[in-house]
Write an enzyme that holds these catalytic residues in place. Structure first.
Site, PDB file in Angstrom:
ATOM      1  N   GLY A 132       0.841  -1.191   0.000  1.00 30.81           N
ATOM      2  CA  GLY A 132       0.000   0.000   0.000  1.00 30.81           C
ATOM      3  C   GLY A 132       0.870   1.232   0.000  1.00 30.81           C
TER       4      GLY A 132
ATOM      5  N   CYS B 217       5.305  -6.195   1.633  1.00 31.60           N
ATOM      6  CA  CYS B 217       5.707  -4.789   1.640  1.00 31.60           C
ATOM      7  C   CYS B 217       5.006  -4.032   2.777  1.00 31.60           C
ATOM      8  CB  CYS B 217       5.417  -4.183   0.271  1.00 31.60           C
ATOM      9  SG  CYS B 217       6.327  -2.674   0.006  1.00 31.60           S
ATOM     10  N   TYR B 218       4.054  -3.159   2.483  1.00 32.36           N
ATOM     11  CA  TYR B 218       3.350  -2.462   3.562  1.00 32.36           C
ATOM     12  C   TYR B 218       2.708  -3.475   4.516  1.00 32.36           C
ATOM     13  CZ  TYR B 218       0.007   0.508   5.990  1.00 32.36           C
ATOM     14  OH  TYR B 218      -0.710   1.153   6.954  1.00 32.36           O
TER      15      TYR B 218
ATOM     16  N   HIS C  92       8.024  -7.631  -3.609  1.00 30.15           N
ATOM     17  CA  HIS C  92       6.726  -7.989  -4.201  1.00 30.15           C
ATOM     18  C   HIS C  92       6.841  -9.308  -4.976  1.00 30.15           C
ATOM     19  CE1 HIS C  92       4.394  -4.302  -3.421  1.00 30.15           C
ATOM     20  NE2 HIS C  92       5.579  -3.734  -3.382  1.00 30.15           N
TER      21      HIS C  92
ATOM     22  N   GLU D 225       4.468 -10.856  -6.359  1.00 31.37           N
ATOM     23  CA  GLU D 225       3.400 -10.968  -7.365  1.00 31.37           C
ATOM     24  C   GLU D 225       3.763 -10.368  -8.714  1.00 31.37           C
ATOM     25  OE1 GLU D 225       3.544  -8.990  -4.789  1.00 31.37           O
ATOM     26  OE2 GLU D 225       2.511  -7.089  -5.061  1.00 31.37           O
TER      27      GLU D 225
ATOM     28  N   SER E  86     -19.864  -4.184 -28.064  1.00 30.42           N
ATOM     29  CA  SER E  86     -19.048  -3.610 -29.140  1.00 30.42           C
ATOM     30  C   SER E  86     -18.612  -4.686 -30.120  1.00 30.42           C
ATOM     31  CB  SER E  86     -17.813  -2.941 -28.543  1.00 30.42           C
ATOM     32  OG  SER E  86     -16.933  -3.935 -28.044  1.00 30.42           O
ATOM     33  N   GLY E  87     -18.717  -5.942 -29.696  1.00 28.44           N
ATOM     34  CA  GLY E  87     -18.222  -7.014 -30.556  1.00 28.44           C
ATOM     35  C   GLY E  87     -16.797  -7.393 -30.193  1.00 28.44           C
ATOM     36  N   GLY E  88     -16.185  -6.612 -29.297  1.00 27.06           N
ATOM     37  CA  GLY E  88     -14.843  -6.943 -28.830  1.00 27.06           C
ATOM     38  C   GLY E  88     -14.917  -8.067 -27.798  1.00 27.06           C
ATOM     39  N   VAL E  89     -13.738  -8.529 -27.378  1.00 25.70           N
ATOM     40  CA  VAL E  89     -13.690  -9.661 -26.463  1.00 25.70           C
ATOM     41  C   VAL E  89     -14.439  -9.356 -25.160  1.00 25.70           C
ATOM     42  CG1 VAL E  89     -12.155 -11.233 -25.214  1.00 25.70           C
ATOM     43  CG2 VAL E  89     -11.397 -10.214 -27.361  1.00 25.70           C
ATOM     44  N   ASP E  90     -14.142  -8.188 -24.585  1.00 31.29           N
ATOM     45  CA  ASP E  90     -14.645  -7.914 -23.234  1.00 31.29           C
ATOM     46  C   ASP E  90     -16.165  -7.845 -23.179  1.00 31.29           C
ATOM     47  OD1 ASP E  90     -11.957  -7.625 -23.092  1.00 31.29           O
ATOM     48  OD2 ASP E  90     -11.971  -5.461 -22.763  1.00 31.29           O
ATOM     49  N   SER E  91     -16.760  -7.033 -24.072  1.00 35.32           N
ATOM     50  CA  SER E  91     -18.213  -6.917 -23.984  1.00 35.32           C
ATOM     51  C   SER E  91     -18.877  -8.207 -24.452  1.00 35.32           C
ATOM     52  CB  SER E  91     -18.724  -5.702 -24.752  1.00 35.32           C
ATOM     53  OG  SER E  91     -18.473  -5.824 -26.126  1.00 35.32           O
ATOM     54  N   SER E  92     -18.235  -8.939 -25.352  1.00 37.10           N
ATOM     55  CA  SER E  92     -18.819 -10.207 -25.802  1.00 37.10           C
ATOM     56  C   SER E  92     -18.839 -11.231 -24.670  1.00 37.10           C
ATOM     57  CB  SER E  92     -18.017 -10.793 -26.964  1.00 37.10           C
ATOM     58  OG  SER E  92     -18.042  -9.904 -28.043  1.00 37.10           O
TER      59      SER E  92
ATOM     60  N   LYS F 179      -6.927  -9.645 -19.184  1.00 41.10           N
ATOM     61  CA  LYS F 179      -7.365 -10.009 -20.525  1.00 41.10           C
ATOM     62  C   LYS F 179      -7.302 -11.520 -20.794  1.00 41.10           C
ATOM     63  CE  LYS F 179      -8.709  -8.073 -24.362  1.00 41.10           C
ATOM     64  NZ  LYS F 179      -9.508  -6.849 -24.465  1.00 41.10           N
TER      65      LYS F 179
END
Ligand code: XMP
Length: 513
Positions: A54, A81-82, A169, A171, A223-229, A369
């Site tokens: 943080g 870390c924090y 870190h 990660e 939109s037809g993109g990956v995310d909204s699909s 993604k």
């Protein structure tokens, strides 16, 4: 009860990255606010607790601290870390500012090879740090298990309690073997099994959506993109006909795009779809506009107008769903004093006006993604959609430098279609993050047959990237580039020159505007 790790969030930009790493280890995790009461955490029966990093300093007046009750829960705890510094402060150690802020790579030397945390790892590891404070006196019961040049307490452990702290870190990708450190914590220390998968994520997400939405209606801008699909498919699975998708054709789409979206979601998936063709409206508003930010604003505002009208056609809905991903969320947060972090107006998180009173449903908000793609496959979306390259909301307008006209759009659309066709047939399209054509409004002289031409230039942009935040240009084979160039110049009227963009991000961006 699902076997899980609880991550307490102290405001680090990496908290979601920790959660993602845990998912990669096939273990479920839940992120909770740092001050979640210990009895709430206990009720979730976590196998372990991680305290994130943080931006604060533990000795600042209003430093965020966890409920000390977590130390009585009898579960392993690891502070990063924090998170480590909060262990130091709350358990009776001492934390002080470093004489020199430690930022970047360093060499970690494991000093206690018996610690479960470093099992099967070499004695020396490259790690990544970002901290201004450090532990100067260990809390009782702790000992150092690794050190760096700057710190004798780079990793600490209270073996009896199963408490650990890491100054670095684990990660981030800059700690190459960090994932193994996390595996050791999650599997060896906390005893988690590999029981979590994307299949289970679907079940959980469906349940969460149903819980949030109830019997109400949801609208989603597709939109037809990956995310909204993927969001559409997930929501449709969860709530069926309570979902209506709105697809706006802004006239800035690629070749055959509108038809493909209508076919897949309307005809194939049978999702309720409102199609709004507003191409003319967008193009007339963009006439003569050359400034990239102005273009984006106009497109964004016009989209809102058109979308608002379409929502009325779709019928009253209480919720608006968005396919926002985690990287969208962080790229949208301005980081004080860092001009590189200036937000582009494009990542339209929460972008609708207040008068459109919707509550948000964002079922992909914690995912990256590649995880969204995996989820899409799990939901039965075709590979062409799931592995489709990203395409910006403002569409081809940000790939036409200067004025956006129908003629330029046609030139770009045709050039782009050739490029994509060649990338696909030569097996490159699905291997890389993005490949597209850009229209440069500079004209240059050429010769075609006996005629002198004075035409536009098309730039080829092809990049590799993990998440769109950094990118490198792809070294496509010369014969492929040659073919793309020949085809574009021969087949697309108005182009007589093709060049290749060989810039990485940063300092360039992926899109040209
Ligand atoms: P840049 O150009 O910022 O792009 O390096 C990073 C990634 O984001 C995509 N991009 C957008 N996506 N709306 C979007 O939904 C936008 O306005 C937009 N602009 C850029 C870009 O294609 C790349 O993958």
């Amino acid at each position: 009860m699902t076997e899980q790790i609880v991550i307490l969030d102290f405001g680090s930009q990496y908290t979601q990255v920790i959660a993602r790493r845990i998912r990669e280890l096939s273990v479920y995790s839940t992120i909770l606010p740092f001050n979640t009461p210990a009895d709430e955490i206990a009720a979730m029966k976590p196998s372990g607790i991680l305290l994130s990093g943080g931006p604060s300093s533990v000795y600042a007046k209003k430093a965020p601290l966890p409920d000390p009750g977590i130390f009585d829960l009898n579960v392993p705890i690891m502070g990063i870390c924090y998170g480590l510094q909060t262990l130091g402060k709350l358990l009776g150690g001492e934390v002080e500012p470093c004489s020199k802020r430690e930022f970047g790579k360093s060499q970690l030397q494991v000093v206690d090879k018996d610690s479960l945390l470093f099992k099967k790892l070499p004695k020396n590891l490259q790690v990544w740090n970002s901290h201004g404070d450090q532990i100067t006196k260990l809390p009782p019961g702790f000992k150092a298990i690794a050190k760096t040049e700057n710190s004798g307490f780079a990793a600490i452990e209270n073996r009896e309690k199963g408490w650990f702290g890491l100054q670095f870190h684990p990660e981030v990708a800059h700690t190459p073997r960090g994932k193994e450190v996390l595996t050791n914590f999650v599997h060896k220390v906390c005893g988690c099994s590999n029981s979590w998968s994307m299949r289970k994520y679907v079940d959980q997400a469906v349940e969460e959506i149903q819980e949030q939405v109830g019997n109400e209606k949801v609208i989603l801008g597709l939109s037809g993109g990956v995310d909204s699909s993927v969001a559409a498919a997930l929501l449709h699975k969860a709530i069926g006909d309570q979902l209506t998708c709105i697809f706006v054709n802004n006239g800035l789409l690629r070749a055959r795009e509108a038809e493909a979206v209508k076919d897949l979601f309307g005809s194939h998936f049978k999702i309720k779809l409102v199609y709004s063709n507003a191409s003319r409206d967008f193009l007339s508003k963009l006439k003569g506009v050359t400034d990239p930010e102005k273009k984006r604003k106009i497109i964004g505002n016009t989209f809102i107008e058109v979308f608002e009208k379409a929502t009325k056609r779709a019928g009253k809905a209480r919720f608006l769903a968005q396919g926002t991903l985690y990287p969208d969320v962080i790229e949208s947060v301005p980081i004080a004093g860092n001009p590189a972090a200036m937000i582009k107006s494009h990542h339209n998180v929460g972008g609708l006006p207040k008068r459109m009173k919707f509550e948000l449903v964002e079922p992909l908000k914690c995912l990256f993604k590649d995880e969204v793609r995996e989820l899409g496959l799990e939901l039965g979306l075709p590979k062409e959609i799931v592995y489709r390259q990203p395409f910006p909301g403002p569409g081809l307008a940000v790939r036409i430098l200067g004025d956006v006209t129908s003629k330029r759009l046609e030139i770009l659309r045709n050039s782009d279609a050739i490029l994509i066709e060649e990338m696909k047939s030569n097996d490159w399209y699905y291997k890389i993050w993005q490949s597209f054509a850009v229209l440069l409004p500079v004209r240059s002289v050429g010769v075609m047959g006996d005629e002198r031409t004075y035409d536009y230039t098309i730039a080829i942009r092809a990049v590799e990237s993990q998440d769109g935040m950094t990118a490198d240009w792809v070294k496509l084979p010369y014969d492929l580039l040659e073919k793309i160039s020949n085809r574009i110049i021969n087949e697309v009227k108005g182009v007589n020159r093709v060049c290749l963009d060989i810039s990485s991000k940063p300092p360039a961006t992926i899109e040209w505007e």
